[in-house]
Design an enzyme around this catalytic site. Sequence first.
Site, mmCIF file in Angstrom:
data_model
loop_
_atom_site.group_PDB
_atom_site.id
_atom_site.type_symbol
_atom_site.label_atom_id
_atom_site.label_comp_id
_atom_site.label_asym_id
_atom_site.label_seq_id
_atom_site.Cartn_x
_atom_site.Cartn_y
_atom_site.Cartn_z
ATOM 1 N N SER A 152 0.852 -1.194 0.000
ATOM 2 C CA SER A 152 0.000 0.000 0.000
ATOM 3 C C SER A 152 0.884 1.240 0.000
ATOM 4 O O SER A 152 1.965 1.248 0.613
ATOM 5 C CB SER A 152 -0.878 0.028 1.254
ATOM 6 O OG SER A 152 -1.495 1.297 1.374
ATOM 7 N N TYR A 189 -0.890 -0.269 10.193
ATOM 8 C CA TYR A 189 -1.146 -0.646 8.792
ATOM 9 C C TYR A 189 0.079 -0.332 7.920
ATOM 10 O O TYR A 189 0.571 -1.201 7.187
ATOM 11 C CB TYR A 189 -2.374 0.094 8.274
ATOM 12 C CG TYR A 189 -2.724 -0.219 6.833
ATOM 13 C CD1 TYR A 189 -3.002 -1.523 6.424
ATOM 14 C CD2 TYR A 189 -2.770 0.792 5.862
ATOM 15 C CE1 TYR A 189 -3.334 -1.804 5.096
ATOM 16 C CE2 TYR A 189 -3.108 0.515 4.544
ATOM 17 C CZ TYR A 189 -3.380 -0.778 4.169
ATOM 18 O OH TYR A 189 -3.705 -1.067 2.852
ATOM 19 N N LYS A 215 2.675 -2.983 5.968
ATOM 20 C CA LYS A 215 2.929 -2.995 4.525
ATOM 21 C C LYS A 215 4.418 -2.750 4.225
ATOM 22 O O LYS A 215 4.968 -3.304 3.272
ATOM 23 C CB LYS A 215 2.049 -1.961 3.824
ATOM 24 C CG LYS A 215 0.555 -2.311 3.870
ATOM 25 C CD LYS A 215 0.249 -3.644 3.177
ATOM 26 C CE LYS A 215 -1.235 -3.857 2.952
ATOM 27 N NZ LYS A 215 -1.538 -5.119 2.253
HETATM 28 N N1 LIG Z 1 -8.324 -0.052 -1.735
HETATM 29 C C1 LIG Z 1 -7.271 0.707 -1.516
HETATM 30 O O1 LIG Z 1 -7.358 1.937 -1.517
HETATM 31 C C2 LIG Z 1 -5.938 0.053 -1.257
HETATM 32 C C3 LIG Z 1 -4.802 0.878 -1.302
HETATM 33 C C4 LIG Z 1 -3.565 0.322 -1.072
HETATM 34 C C5 LIG Z 1 -3.452 -1.022 -0.802
HETATM 35 N N2 LIG Z 1 -4.565 -1.810 -0.751
HETATM 36 C C6 LIG Z 1 -4.382 -3.237 -0.448
HETATM 37 O O2 LIG Z 1 -4.994 -4.005 -1.446
HETATM 38 C C7 LIG Z 1 -5.328 -5.278 -0.895
HETATM 39 C C8 LIG Z 1 -6.734 -5.648 -1.318
HETATM 40 O O3 LIG Z 1 -7.633 -4.740 -0.720
HETATM 41 P P1 LIG Z 1 -8.901 -4.172 -1.483
HETATM 42 O O4 LIG Z 1 -8.657 -2.746 -1.694
HETATM 43 O O5 LIG Z 1 -9.233 -5.015 -2.635
HETATM 44 O O6 LIG Z 1 -10.015 -4.252 -0.334
HETATM 45 P P2 LIG Z 1 -11.045 -5.424 0.008
HETATM 46 O O7 LIG Z 1 -11.992 -5.593 -1.117
HETATM 47 O O8 LIG Z 1 -11.579 -5.109 1.353
HETATM 48 O O9 LIG Z 1 -10.120 -6.709 0.039
HETATM 49 C C9 LIG Z 1 -9.503 -7.230 1.185
HETATM 50 C C10 LIG Z 1 -9.688 -8.723 1.117
HETATM 51 O O10 LIG Z 1 -8.923 -9.342 2.152
HETATM 52 C C11 LIG Z 1 -9.725 -10.366 2.713
HETATM 53 N N3 LIG Z 1 -9.326 -10.568 4.103
HETATM 54 C C12 LIG Z 1 -9.301 -9.631 5.077
HETATM 55 N N4 LIG Z 1 -8.957 -10.194 6.251
HETATM 56 C C13 LIG Z 1 -8.764 -11.514 5.988
HETATM 57 C C14 LIG Z 1 -8.422 -12.632 6.794
HETATM 58 N N5 LIG Z 1 -8.206 -12.508 8.107
HETATM 59 N N6 LIG Z 1 -8.320 -13.844 6.201
HETATM 60 C C15 LIG Z 1 -8.558 -13.989 4.878
HETATM 61 N N7 LIG Z 1 -8.882 -12.967 4.059
HETATM 62 C C16 LIG Z 1 -8.997 -11.755 4.626
HETATM 63 C C17 LIG Z 1 -11.168 -9.868 2.618
HETATM 64 O O11 LIG Z 1 -12.102 -10.924 2.550
HETATM 65 P P3 LIG Z 1 -12.953 -11.383 3.866
HETATM 66 O O12 LIG Z 1 -13.350 -10.140 4.583
HETATM 67 O O13 LIG Z 1 -14.088 -12.156 3.294
HETATM 68 O O14 LIG Z 1 -12.020 -12.241 4.635
HETATM 69 C C18 LIG Z 1 -11.153 -9.111 1.290
HETATM 70 O O15 LIG Z 1 -11.548 -9.934 0.214
HETATM 71 C C19 LIG Z 1 -5.133 -5.166 0.621
HETATM 72 O O16 LIG Z 1 -3.945 -5.818 0.993
HETATM 73 C C20 LIG Z 1 -5.020 -3.668 0.839
HETATM 74 O O17 LIG Z 1 -4.230 -3.383 1.963
HETATM 75 C C21 LIG Z 1 -5.800 -1.290 -0.986
#
Ligand SMILES: NC(=O)c1ccc[n+]([C@@H]2O[C@H](COP(=O)([O-])OP(=O)(O)OC[C@H]3O[C@@H](n4cnc5c(N)ncnc54)[C@H](OP(=O)(O)O)[C@@H]3O)[C@@H](O)[C@H]2O)c1
Length: 249
Positions: free
Chosen positions: A135, A148, A152
């Site tokens: 991130s 967080y 990362k």
């Molecule tokens: N969106 C942004 O702005 C952004 C920016 C920078 C980085 N990221 C990174 O991108 C990645 C994906 O995030 P996203 O943006 O796509 O958000 P998201 O849709 O909320 O995806 C996060 C996923 O992680 C899973 N997860 C969370 N806790 C878990 C656990 N304990 N065990 C297994 N699975 C788990 C969730 O599924 P369940 O809840 O069903 O378990 C969900 O599918 C993350 O690592 C995030 O830090 C996102």
Amino acid sequence: MAVVTGGGSGIGAAVARRFAERGAAVALVGRTREKLDAVASAIRVAGGTAHVVAADLADPDAPAGVVAAALAEFGRLDVIVNNAGTASLTPLEQVAVEQFDRELAVNVRAALFLVQAALPALRRSGFASVVNVSSAAAWLYRPGQAVYGGSKAALEYLTRSLAAELASERIRVNCVVPGPVDTPILYQVADDIEAAKVHLTRMTPLGRMGTPEEVAWWVVQLTEPEASWVTGAVLHVDGGRALGPPPGA
Ligand SMILES: NC(=O)c1ccc[n+]([C@@H]2O[C@H](COP(=O)([O-])OP(=O)(O)OC[C@H]3O[C@@H](n4cnc5c(N)ncnc54)[C@H](OP(=O)(O)O)[C@@H]3O)[C@@H](O)[C@H]2O)c1
């Protein structure tokens, strides 16, 4: 075949769809079976191959279980995308040990132990690679993001360290660093989601948030044969977010 953690939503679902379009079978990992089933069904309807593995990656036994389930279904494992993540925005005085442990367990520990559990299969693969999803928070020093952002930053170190350790076995390890993308994880760190989106748009030099597909393209690309000389890379796909706010923001 590719294991995609967090494959039930957001960036992970887009990664899984992209792999499927490219002809790769995918194992979707997450806690919520309904979300995983919905993504898997859509992939199958489009002619792809998807398998669901419901698991809480905060559980120390989960990585070995995920690898065993993927191997039982597909008999091989070539790619791991460590995309599952959990985020927080918590002032230092309110950080609890349980929150710290859980966030580090999901964002860092599970990534390392998934690769460890998959090593024998990755060694057999012939085109093995790992992509970790970090991130821009790892590069921006915002109050309340010690846990967080720190998790990362650790994931990025882990990327380079494992890349060095596994290069002699031709197992590549890379990292994609997204900026703000409109996905469910934003709700973990923002009370007023619309105000948060306006703020994130203003703070991003390219002037907009990204889409899950824009991040997913690079994740999958790093696993392709054209990227066979790329390892230890930490690639920003963030609209310039990690450069800091644009002038006047
Ligand atoms: N969106 C942004 O702005 C952004 C920016 C920078 C980085 N990221 C990174 O991108 C990645 C994906 O995030 P996203 O943006 O796509 O958000 P998201 O849709 O909320 O995806 C996060 C996923 O992680 C899973 N997860 C969370 N806790 C878990 C656990 N304990 N065990 C297994 N699975 C788990 C969730 O599924 P369940 O809840 O069903 O378990 C969900 O599918 C993350 O690592 C995030 O830090 C996102």
